[in-house]
Enzyme design. Structure first.
Site, PDB file in Angstrom:
ATOM      1  N   ARG A 227      -4.053 -49.022 -34.719  1.00 48.14           N
ATOM      2  CA  ARG A 227      -4.296 -48.498 -33.378  1.00 48.14           C
ATOM      3  C   ARG A 227      -4.271 -47.083 -33.399  1.00 48.14           C
ATOM      4  NH1 ARG A 227      -0.067 -50.215 -31.434  1.00 48.14           N
ATOM      5  NH2 ARG A 227       0.398 -51.536 -32.831  1.00 48.14           N
TER       6      ARG A 227
ATOM      7  N   TYR B  98     -11.348 -51.297 -35.365  1.00 51.28           N
ATOM      8  CA  TYR B  98     -10.170 -51.755 -35.573  1.00 51.28           C
ATOM      9  C   TYR B  98      -9.836 -52.547 -35.113  1.00 51.28           C
ATOM     10  CZ  TYR B  98      -4.871 -52.731 -36.854  1.00 51.28           C
ATOM     11  OH  TYR B  98      -3.530 -53.309 -37.051  1.00 51.28           O
TER      12      TYR B  98
ATOM     13  N   LYS C  72      -5.444 -56.408 -27.249  1.00 50.87           N
ATOM     14  CA  LYS C  72      -4.387 -55.672 -27.100  1.00 50.87           C
ATOM     15  C   LYS C  72      -4.855 -54.940 -25.529  1.00 50.87           C
ATOM     16  CE  LYS C  72      -1.168 -56.059 -30.653  1.00 50.87           C
ATOM     17  NZ  LYS C  72      -0.549 -56.778 -30.565  1.00 50.87           N
TER      18      LYS C  72
ATOM     19  N   HIS D 191       4.287 -59.196 -25.018  1.00 52.19           N
ATOM     20  CA  HIS D 191       3.808 -58.685 -26.276  1.00 52.19           C
ATOM     21  C   HIS D 191       4.850 -59.685 -26.803  1.00 52.19           C
ATOM     22  CE1 HIS D 191       3.724 -55.795 -29.747  1.00 52.19           C
ATOM     23  NE2 HIS D 191       2.611 -56.655 -29.787  1.00 52.19           N
TER      24      HIS D 191
ATOM     25  N   SER E  15       5.109 -54.131 -32.935  1.00 57.00           N
ATOM     26  CA  SER E  15       4.008 -55.076 -34.455  1.00 57.00           C
ATOM     27  C   SER E  15       4.959 -54.746 -35.596  1.00 57.00           C
ATOM     28  CB  SER E  15       3.241 -53.874 -34.292  1.00 57.00           C
ATOM     29  OG  SER E  15       1.950 -53.705 -32.932  1.00 57.00           O
TER      30      SER E  15
ATOM     31  N   ASP F 155       1.762 -63.684 -30.572  1.00 59.16           N
ATOM     32  CA  ASP F 155       1.596 -62.164 -29.819  1.00 59.16           C
ATOM     33  C   ASP F 155       1.936 -61.609 -28.503  1.00 59.16           C
ATOM     34  OD1 ASP F 155       1.303 -59.159 -30.597  1.00 59.16           O
ATOM     35  OD2 ASP F 155      -0.879 -59.474 -30.426  1.00 59.16           O
TER      36      ASP F 155
ATOM     37  N   ARG G  84      -4.663 -57.368 -42.332  1.00 60.21           N
ATOM     38  CA  ARG G  84      -4.630 -57.826 -41.423  1.00 60.21           C
ATOM     39  C   ARG G  84      -5.259 -59.677 -42.069  1.00 60.21           C
ATOM     40  NH1 ARG G  84      -1.009 -57.173 -37.147  1.00 60.21           N
ATOM     41  NH2 ARG G  84      -0.992 -55.152 -37.469  1.00 60.21           N
TER      42      ARG G  84
HETATM   43  O1  SAT Z   1      -3.640 -53.865 -33.705  1.00 59.68           O
HETATM   44  S1  SAT Z   1      -3.756 -54.615 -33.783  1.00 59.68           S
HETATM   45  O2  SAT Z   1      -2.346 -54.328 -32.009  1.00 59.68           O
HETATM   46  O3  SAT Z   1      -4.437 -55.910 -32.540  1.00 59.68           O
HETATM   47  C1  SAT Z   1      -2.004 -55.913 -33.396  1.00 59.68           C
HETATM   48  C2  SAT Z   1      -0.359 -54.747 -33.171  1.00 59.68           C
HETATM   49  O4  SAT Z   1      -0.384 -53.789 -33.876  1.00 59.68           O
HETATM   50  O5  SAT Z   1       0.093 -55.781 -32.748  1.00 59.68           O
HETATM   51 MN    MN Z   2       1.281 -57.514 -31.563  1.00 62.97          MN
END
Ligand code: SAT
Ligand code: MN
Length: 580
Positions: free
Chosen positions: A70, A198, A207, A227, A249, A276, A365
């Site tokens: 991110r 991404y 998000k 979250h 995260s 999440d 991931r």
């Molecule tokens: O890339 S994501 O935002 O989906 C995963 C995370 O950072 O929690």
């Molecule tokens: Mn997360």
């Protein structure tokens, strides 16, 4: 035109014109369609087939090396007034942001397919679920949205019935970090994301919708978009308690949500509802009920093995998309601490050379359907969700914060959440390992001013007598040599047990200036190789260090000016004076 909803068909037609897309594909959400996405990506080289004997229906995607996390510095909340976005967000005037984004989207899909992805966040038919439509030019995004959300015809039918949906526009553009922005327009329920493929930047249901836009909606409508993982803990007598836990995260949300009880805990079961995001509403009895808006897992791969997270390890043995992992000579995926196999090719497709850094990217991931997980709870499909017994905040702190403590009441709990901090991780670009304030683990995800968000949290106090208790945990305390003091992973169940016992009024606790702590011996350590002094260290409060912490929190609150609720300042003042 493949919808009878005019507002949707007009929007799609307008975007197809602006972006000059060659084709428009309306996603139906079938497995056949997913298989077709996979075939197309294999043909183009966007996906590589993994060893189909050991990893059936598993594929590898390699991102552009400059597009692996991110991008918080390029993520904006564009409300009419800057104060409404708050110091916790980057802000741009909506008109300016739209002009900038329209410029980027102009002609960007020439020769590409535009996918229209109608999706539902939450169980289909749940009164708590919300709908969105993502337009994207990325087949990888369309395939990931199939795994991560309830997408396709059923979602579209509901959108056509109500006419309500969040608009999300996405293009990978040129993947140029200089031409990359993730823009949110909460007041118009719109998202525009350009230049990244991404996860969190591109899978807009996650998000962008389920946290940034939803948190804004939740405030106006009186609920919470958080979250948080959602986990059910069942004791040997068959009694199950549900906990919702907020960690930043890469602080172990997926691991805790999928925890396997250690051998010492025969008869205990842990059920995963979400790893999440939690959407929580008060029910008629004043209980907080949670649903997981997502239908899949987008988890961190490195560190996953048969010991640390057997359920995750099992979940990713089939029907998974891996992003940015390494490969073995057998064409199996490989990552750091996999505990089996050797890498021959790194995440960028180069022959593996330790001099180039880790073989798998630290933020590599996996994407899989939540149903792949052996501990998946059928209640993740329950329209009314599950009642939450405890809310747990946490972070990654080497020092200071005890293994577990409990807030005195709801308002104090809001302070505990609001003052959480954590060391930064590879989930976002930027420095790793720096402690920063991360209130409710929402720093990157709150779609409006944090001060207003804390007021919203506090407002629940007057709306119910049956609110969950609030706790704080820290699995990451270290000794001066850098070794972890607490074993973590499955053993965290011992701490969850104390939390549940507190909720049931089954154990007493010790009062301290920062809240209630377990009495010595209250956390069952039988069968664990841990010294009494280590437990004491894990459960102690250093008043001097805490005084400094609370002072720095006071300074942090100052940056939000007089919007910080008086009630929160009062709670802060109480802790400070208890420490003096
Ligand atoms: O890339 S994501 O935002 O989906 C995963 C995370 O950072 O929690
Ligand atoms: Mn997360």
């Amino acid at each position: 035109m493949t919808t009878r909803l005019e507002s949707l068909s007009e929007w799609v037609a307008g975007i197809a014109r602006l972006t000059q897309a060659e084709r428009v594909h309306w996603c139906t959400g079938t497995r056949d369609e997913y298989d077709e996405f996979v075939r197309e990506m294999l043909a183009r080289g966007d996906l590589l087939e993994l060893n189909q004997d050991s990893y059936p229906d598993c594929y590898l995607h390699r991102s552009d090396p400059r597009d692996v996390a991110r991008v918080e510095h390029l993520t904006y909340v564009c409300s009419d007034r800057k104060e409404d976005a708050g110091p916790n967000n980057n802000w741009m005037l909506p008109a300016e942001a739209r002009e900038k984004m329209n410029g980027l989207f102009d002609g960007c899909m020439k020769g590409r397919t535009l996918y229209v992805i109608p999706y539902c966040m939450g169980p289909l038919g749940s009164p708590y679920s919300r709908y969105g439509v993502e337009i994207t030019d990325s087949t990888y995004v369309a395939a990931n949205m199939y795994l991560m959300t309830r997408m396709g015809d059923a979602a579209l039918a509901e959108i056509e019935r109500t006419g309500r949906f969040i608009r999300g526009l996405h293009s990978v553009g040129e993947l140029d970090p200089e031409r990359r922005f993730i823009m949110h327009f909460p007041e118009d329920l719109t998202i525009m994301s350009y230049g990244s493929g991404y996860g969190g930047n591109a899978l807009l249901g996650k998000k962008c919708h389920a946290l940034r836009i939803a948190s804004y909606q939740a405030r106006t409508e009186g609920w919470l978009a958080e979250h948080m993982l959602i986990v059910g803990v069942e004791n040997p007598a068959g009694e199950t308690h549900y906990l919702a836990c907020a960690f930043p995260s890469q602080c172990g949300k997926t691991n805790l949500a999928m925890l396997i009880p250690p051998k010492s805990h025969r008869g205990w079961k842990v059920w995963t509802l979400g790893d999440d995001i939690a959407w929580m509403h008060l029910d008629d009895e004043g209980r907080l009920r949670a649903i997981n808006p997502e239908a899949g897992l987008f988890g961190v791969v490195p560190g996953t093995n048969r010991h640390t997270n057997p359920n995750a390890y099992e979940s990713i043995r089939r029907d998974a998309i891996f992003t940015n992992v390494a490969l073995t000579a057998e064409n199996d995926p490989w990552w750091e601490d996999k505990d089996t196999g050797e890498p021959v090719m790194d995440w960028q497709g180069r022959p593996y050379d330790p001099a180039n850094g880790p073989a798998a990217h630290p933020n590599s991931r996996f994407t899989v359907s939540a149903k792949n997980n052996p501990s998946y709870s059928e209640l993740a499909e329950a329209p009314r969700g599950v009642p939450i017994s405890a809310l747990v905040f946490g972070g990654r702190r080497r020092e200071l914060t005890p293994l577990v403590y409990e807030a005195r009441d709801w308002a104090h709990g809001v302070l505990v959440g609001a003052t959480a901090a954590s060391e930064t991780t590879a989930a976002a670009t930027g420095k790793v390992g720096v402690v920063r304030r991360d209130p409710m683990a929402m720093k990157p995800f709150c779609g409006y001013n944090f001060a207003d968000y804390w007021s919203h949290w506090l407002s629940f106090e007057n709306r119910s007598d049956a609110l969950p208790r609030i706790f704080h945990v820290n699995w990451f305390r270290r000794d001066p040599d850098g070794s972890f003091l607490w074993p973590g992973f499955g053993e965290n169940l011992r701490v969850l047990r104390w939390i549940i016992d507190r909720c049931r009024d089954r154990v007493d606790a010790v009062e301290s200036p920062i809240g209630y702590l377990p009495e010595p011996g209250a956390i069952d350590t039988s069968g664990l190789d841990i010294e009494l002094e280590t437990m004491q260290e894990l459960l102690s409060v250093d008043p001097e260090a805490w005084k400094q912490e609370m002072q720095s929190i006071g300074e942090y609150f100052q940056t939000y000016g007089d919007r910080v609720p008086q009630r929160l300042r009062a709670e802060h003042g109480k802790v400070l004076s208890a420490l003096s």
